[in-house]
Design a protein around this motif. Structure first.
Motif, PDB file in Angstrom:
ATOM      1  N   SER B  21       0.819  -1.206   0.000  1.00 39.79           N
ATOM      2  CA  SER B  21       0.000   0.000   0.000  1.00 39.79           C
ATOM      3  C   SER B  21       0.858   1.263   0.000  1.00 39.79           C
ATOM      4  O   SER B  21       1.702   1.454   0.864  1.00 39.79           O
ATOM      5  N   GLU B  22       0.627   2.116  -0.975  1.00 36.58           N
ATOM      6  CA  GLU B  22       1.282   3.428  -1.018  1.00 36.58           C
ATOM      7  C   GLU B  22       0.423   4.431  -0.253  1.00 36.58           C
ATOM      8  O   GLU B  22       0.848   5.534   0.028  1.00 36.58           O
ATOM      9  N   ASN B  23      -0.831   4.038   0.020  1.00 40.63           N
ATOM     10  CA  ASN B  23      -1.773   4.970   0.632  1.00 40.63           C
ATOM     11  C   ASN B  23      -1.520   5.101   2.126  1.00 40.63           C
ATOM     12  O   ASN B  23      -1.336   4.109   2.795  1.00 40.63           O
ATOM     13  N   PRO B  24      -1.559   6.332   2.643  1.00 40.52           N
ATOM     14  CA  PRO B  24      -1.526   6.476   4.096  1.00 40.52           C
ATOM     15  C   PRO B  24      -2.899   6.135   4.653  1.00 40.52           C
ATOM     16  O   PRO B  24      -3.881   6.132   3.916  1.00 40.52           O
ATOM     17  N   ALA B  25      -2.976   5.826   5.952  1.00 35.72           N
ATOM     18  CA  ALA B  25      -4.284   5.608   6.567  1.00 35.72           C
ATOM     19  C   ALA B  25      -5.004   6.944   6.668  1.00 35.72           C
ATOM     20  O   ALA B  25      -4.364   7.992   6.731  1.00 35.72           O
ATOM     21  N   TRP B  26      -6.339   6.889   6.680  1.00 33.34           N
ATOM     22  CA  TRP B  26      -7.127   8.115   6.834  1.00 33.34           C
ATOM     23  C   TRP B  26      -6.779   8.737   8.181  1.00 33.34           C
ATOM     24  O   TRP B  26      -6.734   8.048   9.200  1.00 33.34           O
ATOM     25  N   ALA B  27      -6.507  10.044   8.170  1.00 32.77           N
ATOM     26  CA  ALA B  27      -6.094  10.763   9.388  1.00 32.77           C
ATOM     27  C   ALA B  27      -4.695  10.387   9.874  1.00 32.77           C
ATOM     28  O   ALA B  27      -4.367  10.573  11.029  1.00 32.77           O
ATOM     29  N   GLU B  28      -3.883   9.824   8.984  1.00 29.65           N
ATOM     30  CA  GLU B  28      -2.466   9.651   9.344  1.00 29.65           C
ATOM     31  C   GLU B  28      -1.614  10.249   8.222  1.00 29.65           C
ATOM     32  O   GLU B  28      -0.646   9.661   7.767  1.00 29.65           O
ATOM     33  N   TRP B  29      -2.005  11.468   7.778  1.00 25.50           N
ATOM     34  CA  TRP B  29      -1.344  12.077   6.640  1.00 25.50           C
ATOM     35  C   TRP B  29      -0.079  12.838   7.050  1.00 25.50           C
ATOM     36  O   TRP B  29       0.109  13.187   8.213  1.00 25.50           O
ATOM     37  N   GLU B  30       0.722  13.133   6.041  1.00 21.34           N
ATOM     38  CA  GLU B  30       1.852  14.060   6.244  1.00 21.34           C
ATOM     39  C   GLU B  30       1.276  15.460   6.471  1.00 21.34           C
ATOM     40  O   GLU B  30       0.184  15.774   5.985  1.00 21.34           O
ATOM     41  N   ASN B  31       2.042  16.306   7.145  1.00 24.02           N
ATOM     42  CA  ASN B  31       1.552  17.665   7.411  1.00 24.02           C
ATOM     43  C   ASN B  31       1.247  18.452   6.130  1.00 24.02           C
ATOM     44  O   ASN B  31       0.350  19.288   6.117  1.00 24.02           O
ATOM     45  N   GLU B  32       1.975  18.166   5.060  1.00 24.51           N
ATOM     46  CA  GLU B  32       1.757  18.905   3.797  1.00 24.51           C
ATOM     47  C   GLU B  32       0.330  18.690   3.278  1.00 24.51           C
ATOM     48  O   GLU B  32      -0.213  19.551   2.589  1.00 24.51           O
ATOM     49  N   TYR B  33      -0.224  17.529   3.611  1.00 19.33           N
ATOM     50  CA  TYR B  33      -1.583  17.240   3.165  1.00 19.33           C
ATOM     51  C   TYR B  33      -2.542  18.330   3.636  1.00 19.33           C
ATOM     52  O   TYR B  33      -3.385  18.812   2.876  1.00 19.33           O
ATOM     53  N   TYR B  34      -2.402  18.736   4.913  1.00 17.29           N
ATOM     54  CA  TYR B  34      -3.291  19.762   5.455  1.00 17.29           C
ATOM     55  C   TYR B  34      -3.058  21.092   4.754  1.00 17.29           C
ATOM     56  O   TYR B  34      -3.986  21.850   4.503  1.00 17.29           O
ATOM     57  N   HIS B  35      -1.797  21.363   4.469  1.00 25.25           N
ATOM     58  CA  HIS B  35      -1.476  22.589   3.768  1.00 25.25           C
ATOM     59  C   HIS B  35      -2.156  22.620   2.410  1.00 25.25           C
ATOM     60  O   HIS B  35      -2.735  23.629   2.001  1.00 25.25           O
ATOM     61  N   ASP B  36      -2.107  21.501   1.714  1.00 27.56           N
ATOM     62  CA  ASP B  36      -2.715  21.431   0.377  1.00 27.56           C
ATOM     63  C   ASP B  36      -4.236  21.532   0.435  1.00 27.56           C
ATOM     64  O   ASP B  36      -4.852  22.176  -0.406  1.00 27.56           O
ATOM     65  N   ILE B  37      -4.838  20.858   1.413  1.00 29.84           N
ATOM     66  CA  ILE B  37      -6.298  20.794   1.474  1.00 29.84           C
ATOM     67  C   ILE B  37      -6.905  22.038   2.123  1.00 29.84           C
ATOM     68  O   ILE B  37      -7.887  22.592   1.629  1.00 29.84           O
ATOM     69  N   LEU B  38      -6.322  22.448   3.248  1.00 27.20           N
ATOM     70  CA  LEU B  38      -6.924  23.529   4.035  1.00 27.20           C
ATOM     71  C   LEU B  38      -6.294  24.887   3.764  1.00 27.20           C
ATOM     72  O   LEU B  38      -6.849  25.923   4.093  1.00 27.20           O
ATOM     73  N   GLY B  39      -5.078  24.868   3.225  1.00 25.27           N
ATOM     74  CA  GLY B  39      -4.327  26.118   3.063  1.00 25.27           C
ATOM     75  C   GLY B  39      -3.503  26.458   4.295  1.00 25.27           C
ATOM     76  O   GLY B  39      -2.766  27.439   4.291  1.00 25.27           O
ATOM     77  N   PHE B  40      -3.642  25.677   5.331  1.00 24.82           N
ATOM     78  CA  PHE B  40      -2.816  25.870   6.528  1.00 24.82           C
ATOM     79  C   PHE B  40      -2.667  24.537   7.263  1.00 24.82           C
ATOM     80  O   PHE B  40      -3.417  23.595   7.000  1.00 24.82           O
ATOM     81  N   ILE B  41      -1.671  24.485   8.130  1.00 24.06           N
ATOM     82  CA  ILE B  41      -1.507  23.290   8.959  1.00 24.06           C
ATOM     83  C   ILE B  41      -1.989  23.647  10.357  1.00 24.06           C
ATOM     84  O   ILE B  41      -1.521  24.625  10.930  1.00 24.06           O
ATOM     85  N   PRO B  42      -2.974  22.904  10.901  1.00 28.96           N
ATOM     86  CA  PRO B  42      -3.445  23.237  12.253  1.00 28.96           C
ATOM     87  C   PRO B  42      -2.266  23.333  13.237  1.00 28.96           C
ATOM     88  O   PRO B  42      -1.365  22.493  13.198  1.00 28.96           O
ATOM     89  N   GLU B  43      -2.336  24.376  14.090  1.00 29.72           N
ATOM     90  CA  GLU B  43      -1.214  24.666  15.001  1.00 29.72           C
ATOM     91  C   GLU B  43      -0.753  23.458  15.808  1.00 29.72           C
ATOM     92  O   GLU B  43       0.433  23.196  15.951  1.00 29.72           O
ATOM     93  N   GLY B  44      -1.737  22.756  16.358  1.00 26.51           N
ATOM     94  CA  GLY B  44      -1.400  21.616  17.218  1.00 26.51           C
ATOM     95  C   GLY B  44      -0.673  20.520  16.451  1.00 26.51           C
ATOM     96  O   GLY B  44       0.204  19.846  16.987  1.00 26.51           O
ATOM     97  N   ILE B  45      -1.046  20.341  15.197  1.00 23.50           N
ATOM     98  CA  ILE B  45      -0.401  19.309  14.381  1.00 23.50           C
ATOM     99  C   ILE B  45       1.005  19.767  13.980  1.00 23.50           C
ATOM    100  O   ILE B  45       1.974  19.016  14.034  1.00 23.50           O
TER     101      ILE B  45
END
Lengths: 215, 93
Positions: B21-45
């Motif tokens: 599997s090349e796929n990460p588990a749901w909710a176990e993404w790299e931080n860049e994923y949040y940047h791409d999807i949300l435009g920011f990385i949540p502070e706590g993460i």
């Protein structure tokens, strides 16, 4: 299902640790009662098997992956307390050595994949005890119950910890977490856990690896 | 004992299948994923507490993936059996 560090608010981490600590103490006492020369090698082997089974990442449609846990097999053979503690031990090793699941979120992960999976499996198994499919259905229920707990813990984070409209920790709400996490476990990983539990249970029974357990 | 060890060994040999599997588990993404999807990385993460792992993500730097995965499996199994061995000794006393 392994929640990483930074995904849960400090309050969530504290509450989950506070809930898990007394449960671990009880579980440790129960494990001590069950451990003897005959059960120790089997309980240790099934814990190792749980660790190994979680390394089989299964890709699914939608770009994610997941795995079975192996909690259910221990729960139906040795009871839910022993299973919860064995899986907690596996999760602790995964968090400390392999960075798989967080340290601050270890209690949350243990409550879900350990306690929730084991207890739900155990009671469903009891209910269907005389049926041949009992290990399958109880394994499936165990994983789906654990995933439900994970989905809720993740999904409430934006509600309880946001600043100026921006989530501080896990950013997606229940509307996304519930279908994604529970759905994938109902369709795929729960089925894998069910099949694994059924085959392994039959094997252990037919080879008489544990006294007092019969088909 | 063999009846217990052989199936375990068989499953252990299949371990590299877990790497497919090349796929990460749901909710176990790299931080860049949040940047791409949300435009920011949540502070706590972004500022998550992190202990340096001994074998991060089951990969030993520089070693082949399959070898790393087998070694990770061995490390986990040895630790689990070691801990149960110590439990057993403590309880027997």
């Amino acid at each position: 299902m392994h929640i990483p560090d930074g995904y849960l608010s400090p309050l969530t981490c504290i509450i989950t640790y506070a809930a898990a600590l007394p449960l671990w103490v009880i579980a440790f006492r129960k494990l001590k009662e069950k451990l003897d020369e005959q059960t120790l090698p089997l309980i240790a082997s099934l814990s190792a098997l749980s660790f190994i089974i979680m390394m089989f990442n299964i890709p699914i449609p939608g770009g994610t992956s997941g795995h079975a846990v192996g909690a259910s097999l221990i729960a139906i053979l040795f009871g839910p307390w022993v299973a919860s503690l064995c899986v907690s031990l596996v999760l602790l090793i995964q968090a400390l050595i392999f960075g798989d699941g967080g340290i601050t979120t270890f209690a949350a992960n243990a409550l879900a994949m350990g306690f929730m999976a084991s207890f739900s499996t155990y009671y469903i198994y009891r209910f269907f005890e005389r049926k041949a499919f009992a290990p399958f259905i109880s394994g499936w229920v165990g994983i789906v119950s654990a995933s439900t707990m994970v989905a809720v813990i993740l999904g409430i984070q934006p509600l309880i910890a946001s600043s100026e409209g921006k989530p501080l920790y896990f950013p997606f709400g229940l509307d996304l977490a519930i279908p994604a996490v529970i759905g994938s476990h109902m369709l795929f990983f729960g089925v894998v856990e069910g099949i694994f539990t059924l085959i392994a249970y039959r094997y252990i029974v037919s080879n008489k690896l544990l006294k007092g357990v019969s088909a | 004992m063999k009846k217990l060890a052989y199936p375990l060994l068989f499953i252990f040999i299949l371990l590299p299948l877990g790497l497919i599997s090349e796929n990460p588990a749901w909710a176990e993404w790299e931080n860049e994923y949040y940047h791409d999807i949300l435009g920011f990385i949540p502070e706590g993460i972004q500022n998550a507490f992190a202990l340096p792992s001994i074998i991060p993500d089951y990969s030993l730097g520089g070693l082949n993936d399959v070898v790393s995965y087998y070694l990770s499996g061995i490390v986990g199994i040895v630790l689990i059996f070691g801990i149960f061995y110590l439990f057993g000794k403590k309880i027997a006393r």
